[in-house]
Design a protein around this motif. Sequence first.
Motif, PDB file in Angstrom:
ATOM      1  N   PRO A   1       0.794  -1.236   0.000  1.00  0.00           N
ATOM      2  CA  PRO A   1       0.000   0.000   0.000  1.00  0.00           C
ATOM      3  C   PRO A   1       0.822   1.280   0.000  1.00  0.00           C
ATOM      4  O   PRO A   1       0.312   2.331  -0.374  1.00  0.00           O
ATOM      5  CB  PRO A   1      -0.818  -0.116   1.294  1.00  0.00           C
ATOM      6  N   ILE A   2       2.094   1.249   0.414  1.00  0.00           N
ATOM      7  CA  ILE A   2       2.860   2.513   0.475  1.00  0.00           C
ATOM      8  C   ILE A   2       3.961   2.537  -0.586  1.00  0.00           C
ATOM      9  O   ILE A   2       4.940   3.255  -0.452  1.00  0.00           O
ATOM     10  CB  ILE A   2       3.466   2.759   1.886  1.00  0.00           C
ATOM     11  N   ARG A   3       3.758   1.753  -1.643  1.00  0.00           N
ATOM     12  CA  ARG A   3       4.869   1.607  -2.594  1.00  0.00           C
ATOM     13  C   ARG A   3       5.272   2.921  -3.249  1.00  0.00           C
ATOM     14  O   ARG A   3       6.404   3.106  -3.626  1.00  0.00           O
ATOM     15  CB  ARG A   3       4.543   0.535  -3.641  1.00  0.00           C
ATOM     16  N   LYS A   4       4.321   3.861  -3.371  1.00  0.00           N
ATOM     17  CA  LYS A   4       4.655   5.140  -4.036  1.00  0.00           C
ATOM     18  C   LYS A   4       4.965   6.252  -3.033  1.00  0.00           C
ATOM     19  O   LYS A   4       5.141   7.386  -3.420  1.00  0.00           O
ATOM     20  CB  LYS A   4       3.499   5.568  -4.941  1.00  0.00           C
ATOM     21  N   TRP A   5       5.007   5.929  -1.771  1.00  0.00           N
ATOM     22  CA  TRP A   5       5.250   6.954  -0.752  1.00  0.00           C
ATOM     23  C   TRP A   5       6.733   7.331  -0.715  1.00  0.00           C
ATOM     24  O   TRP A   5       7.615   6.542  -1.051  1.00  0.00           O
ATOM     25  CB  TRP A   5       4.859   6.440   0.627  1.00  0.00           C
ATOM     26  N   SER A   6       6.959   8.573  -0.224  1.00  0.00           N
ATOM     27  CA  SER A   6       8.337   8.992   0.063  1.00  0.00           C
ATOM     28  C   SER A   6       8.618   8.727   1.544  1.00  0.00           C
ATOM     29  O   SER A   6       7.672   8.477   2.322  1.00  0.00           O
ATOM     30  CB  SER A   6       8.493  10.487  -0.226  1.00  0.00           C
ATOM     31  N   ALA A   7       9.894   8.849   1.929  1.00  0.00           N
ATOM     32  CA  ALA A   7      10.234   8.696   3.356  1.00  0.00           C
ATOM     33  C   ALA A   7       9.513   9.770   4.175  1.00  0.00           C
ATOM     34  O   ALA A   7       9.049   9.515   5.291  1.00  0.00           O
ATOM     35  CB  ALA A   7      11.749   8.794   3.543  1.00  0.00           C
ATOM     36  N   ALA A   8       9.373  10.988   3.592  1.00  0.00           N
ATOM     37  CA  ALA A   8       8.682  12.076   4.307  1.00  0.00           C
ATOM     38  C   ALA A   8       7.222  11.697   4.578  1.00  0.00           C
ATOM     39  O   ALA A   8       6.683  11.977   5.658  1.00  0.00           O
ATOM     40  CB  ALA A   8       8.763  13.365   3.489  1.00  0.00           C
ATOM     41  N   ASP A   9       6.571  11.054   3.609  1.00  0.00           N
ATOM     42  CA  ASP A   9       5.173  10.604   3.815  1.00  0.00           C
ATOM     43  C   ASP A   9       5.099   9.630   4.990  1.00  0.00           C
ATOM     44  O   ASP A   9       4.166   9.668   5.798  1.00  0.00           O
ATOM     45  CB  ASP A   9       4.646   9.873   2.568  1.00  0.00           C
ATOM     46  N   VAL A  10       6.077   8.760   5.040  1.00  0.00           N
ATOM     47  CA  VAL A  10       6.105   7.722   6.079  1.00  0.00           C
ATOM     48  C   VAL A  10       6.224   8.362   7.465  1.00  0.00           C
ATOM     49  O   VAL A  10       5.477   8.023   8.392  1.00  0.00           O
ATOM     50  CB  VAL A  10       7.289   6.757   5.793  1.00  0.00           C
ATOM     51  N   PHE A  11       7.148   9.329   7.594  1.00  0.00           N
ATOM     52  CA  PHE A  11       7.319   9.986   8.900  1.00  0.00           C
ATOM     53  C   PHE A  11       6.107  10.870   9.232  1.00  0.00           C
ATOM     54  O   PHE A  11       5.747  11.026  10.398  1.00  0.00           O
ATOM     55  CB  PHE A  11       8.622  10.793   8.931  1.00  0.00           C
ATOM     56  N   ALA A  12       5.463  11.421   8.187  1.00  0.00           N
ATOM     57  CA  ALA A  12       4.258  12.241   8.429  1.00  0.00           C
ATOM     58  C   ALA A  12       3.156  11.378   9.046  1.00  0.00           C
ATOM     59  O   ALA A  12       2.421  11.830   9.933  1.00  0.00           O
ATOM     60  CB  ALA A  12       3.793  12.878   7.122  1.00  0.00           C
ATOM     61  N   LEU A  13       3.047  10.145   8.597  1.00  0.00           N
ATOM     62  CA  LEU A  13       2.007   9.263   9.170  1.00  0.00           C
ATOM     63  C   LEU A  13       2.335   8.943  10.639  1.00  0.00           C
ATOM     64  O   LEU A  13       1.435   8.885  11.486  1.00  0.00           O
ATOM     65  CB  LEU A  13       1.893   7.964   8.348  1.00  0.00           C
ATOM     66  N   HIS A  14       3.621   8.747  10.934  1.00  0.00           N
ATOM     67  CA  HIS A  14       4.013   8.575  12.342  1.00  0.00           C
ATOM     68  C   HIS A  14       3.513   9.766  13.171  1.00  0.00           C
ATOM     69  O   HIS A  14       2.934   9.600  14.237  1.00  0.00           O
ATOM     70  CB  HIS A  14       5.541   8.490  12.487  1.00  0.00           C
ATOM     71  N   ARG A  15       3.791  10.980  12.630  1.00  0.00           N
ATOM     72  CA  ARG A  15       3.422  12.186  13.389  1.00  0.00           C
ATOM     73  C   ARG A  15       1.910  12.271  13.590  1.00  0.00           C
ATOM     74  O   ARG A  15       1.439  12.631  14.646  1.00  0.00           O
ATOM     75  CB  ARG A  15       3.918  13.447  12.659  1.00  0.00           C
ATOM     76  N   ARG A  16       1.159  11.909  12.540  1.00  0.00           N
ATOM     77  CA  ARG A  16      -0.301  11.979  12.643  1.00  0.00           C
ATOM     78  C   ARG A  16      -0.817  11.100  13.783  1.00  0.00           C
ATOM     79  O   ARG A  16      -1.837  11.364  14.388  1.00  0.00           O
ATOM     80  CB  ARG A  16      -0.916  11.541  11.307  1.00  0.00           C
ATOM     81  N   HIS A  17      -0.080  10.027  14.057  1.00  0.00           N
ATOM     82  CA  HIS A  17      -0.489   9.115  15.135  1.00  0.00           C
ATOM     83  C   HIS A  17       0.245   9.418  16.444  1.00  0.00           C
ATOM     84  O   HIS A  17       0.114   8.651  17.399  1.00  0.00           O
ATOM     85  CB  HIS A  17      -0.225   7.658  14.716  1.00  0.00           C
ATOM     86  N   GLY A  18       1.033  10.482  16.450  1.00  0.00           N
ATOM     87  CA  GLY A  18       1.776  10.841  17.661  1.00  0.00           C
ATOM     88  C   GLY A  18       2.795   9.787  18.043  1.00  0.00           C
ATOM     89  O   GLY A  18       3.119   9.614  19.222  1.00  0.00           O
ATOM     90  N   LEU A  19       3.306   9.095  17.050  1.00  0.00           N
ATOM     91  CA  LEU A  19       4.251   7.997  17.318  1.00  0.00           C
ATOM     92  C   LEU A  19       5.657   8.398  16.880  1.00  0.00           C
ATOM     93  O   LEU A  19       5.881   8.736  15.711  1.00  0.00           O
ATOM     94  CB  LEU A  19       3.801   6.742  16.542  1.00  0.00           C
ATOM     95  N   GLU A  20       6.604   8.356  17.804  1.00  0.00           N
ATOM     96  CA  GLU A  20       8.012   8.613  17.454  1.00  0.00           C
ATOM     97  C   GLU A  20       8.515   7.457  16.583  1.00  0.00           C
ATOM     98  O   GLU A  20       8.162   6.299  16.831  1.00  0.00           O
ATOM     99  CB  GLU A  20       8.872   8.643  18.721  1.00  0.00           C
ATOM    100  N   PRO A  21       9.342   7.742  15.576  1.00  0.00           N
ATOM    101  CA  PRO A  21       9.956   6.638  14.827  1.00  0.00           C
ATOM    102  C   PRO A  21      10.933   5.865  15.717  1.00  0.00           C
ATOM    103  O   PRO A  21      11.306   6.345  16.801  1.00  0.00           O
ATOM    104  CB  PRO A  21      10.711   7.346  13.702  1.00  0.00           C
ATOM    105  N   ASN A  22      11.339   4.716  15.281  1.00  0.00           N
ATOM    106  CA  ASN A  22      12.371   3.943  15.983  1.00  0.00           C
ATOM    107  C   ASN A  22      13.559   4.872  16.298  1.00  0.00           C
ATOM    108  O   ASN A  22      14.040   5.570  15.400  1.00  0.00           O
ATOM    109  CB  ASN A  22      12.817   2.786  15.072  1.00  0.00           C
ATOM    110  N   PRO A  23      14.026   4.924  17.550  1.00  0.00           N
ATOM    111  CA  PRO A  23      15.106   5.876  17.894  1.00  0.00           C
ATOM    112  C   PRO A  23      16.382   5.674  17.076  1.00  0.00           C
ATOM    113  O   PRO A  23      17.196   6.598  16.983  1.00  0.00           O
ATOM    114  CB  PRO A  23      15.369   5.609  19.386  1.00  0.00           C
ATOM    115  N   LEU A  24      16.541   4.537  16.452  1.00  0.00           N
ATOM    116  CA  LEU A  24      17.763   4.330  15.651  1.00  0.00           C
ATOM    117  C   LEU A  24      17.857   5.337  14.504  1.00  0.00           C
ATOM    118  O   LEU A  24      18.951   5.684  14.066  1.00  0.00           O
ATOM    119  CB  LEU A  24      17.806   2.893  15.095  1.00  0.00           C
ATOM    120  N   TYR A  25      16.704   5.842  14.027  1.00  0.00           N
ATOM    121  CA  TYR A  25      16.734   6.850  12.954  1.00  0.00           C
ATOM    122  C   TYR A  25      17.282   8.187  13.441  1.00  0.00           C
ATOM    123  O   TYR A  25      17.669   9.018  12.635  1.00  0.00           O
ATOM    124  CB  TYR A  25      15.341   7.055  12.353  1.00  0.00           C
ATOM    125  N   MET A  26      17.267   8.375  14.745  1.00  0.00           N
ATOM    126  CA  MET A  26      17.840   9.621  15.301  1.00  0.00           C
ATOM    127  C   MET A  26      19.299   9.389  15.702  1.00  0.00           C
ATOM    128  O   MET A  26      19.953  10.271  16.255  1.00  0.00           O
ATOM    129  CB  MET A  26      17.043  10.095  16.518  1.00  0.00           C
TER     130      MET A  26
END
Length: 322
Positions: free
Chosen positions: A188-213
């Motif tokens: 379902p997210i095959r055409k998404w960018s990485a920014a889209d992916v992180f935006a969905l995290h934000r919409r759910h108030g969910l921090e990404p895996n801390p390894l990305y930081m």
Amino acid sequence: MISVERHLRASGATDIVSVSGGKDSTATYLLAIERGRPFVALFADTGNEHPHTYEYVRQLAAKTGGPEVEWVRADFASDIARKRRFIAERWAEDGVSQQRIDRALELLQPTGSPYLDLCMWKGRFPSRKAQFCTEELKRRPLDARILQHQRGGGWAISWIGVRWDESPARSGLARWIRDDGRVWRYHPIRKWSAADVFALHRRHGLEPNPLYMLGMGRVGCMPCINARKGEIAQIARRFPQEVERIAEWERLVAEVSKRGAATYFARDTAPGTPVGAPIRDVALWARLTRRGGRNLDLEALIEDESPPPACQSIYGLCEGAR
Ligand code: SF4
């Protein structure tokens, strides 16, 4: 392809989302929550993930209100038992000393880590050319559990969080792909960018895996055999204990292999290292060399002396994008 989905829905297909603790599979899990239908979430534990990833997967349901994530693990106990018999019966014929045979039989036991068990059974680590890890540690155990979840032999929709812009191999991947048996793979997210992916995290108030930081571009095995030089350098600086763990695995796998040698990374990983690519040499090479990778670099040496920044993200997650 809309008709595929309609047909699957009408047949009461089971939705199953594969989760890895990485950003893309987490976004896929969040998307499944938004669709509002019940679904099953699965995580294939390779036994070679960073503790941050284990913690992230454990907390995903509580933090999002989604379903608990079921853990699946490959089991190589019978393969190891078969290899033990082979070593006992055949290695002496091939000229291996009794001392090495006894040592291999002493060490070759299931360890609790599917990744290490797989490599001890095979007597080697996977490589780009022989990337058996994905199939053995992820795809097979996930497929086996998907089969168990197919209600009364019905259809399963296997949600997979891959994106076109991740790699040329994934570019152009179809939304729906019919797999073996009664399974459709859904991207379902095959055409998404990485920014889209992180935006969905934000919409759910969910921090990404801390390894990305902490400088990681991807979340998976720690490290992945395909890790880039910069990522290996980050791991070596931030998580030296992971380098030491793999160094110990190299020793174990070497002792149960007939050749008596095994390195985690392929031989050509670190040009200029003296003997192939033991992980400690590769870690040093990644930390202390830059252009061309053969000679020590002053800038890299200076950088290596200072503590790594508390937040460092190739996705801009430290610059207020969170
Ligand atoms: S993350 Fe890398 S090392 Fe781990 S299973 Fe996948 S390809 Fe293999």
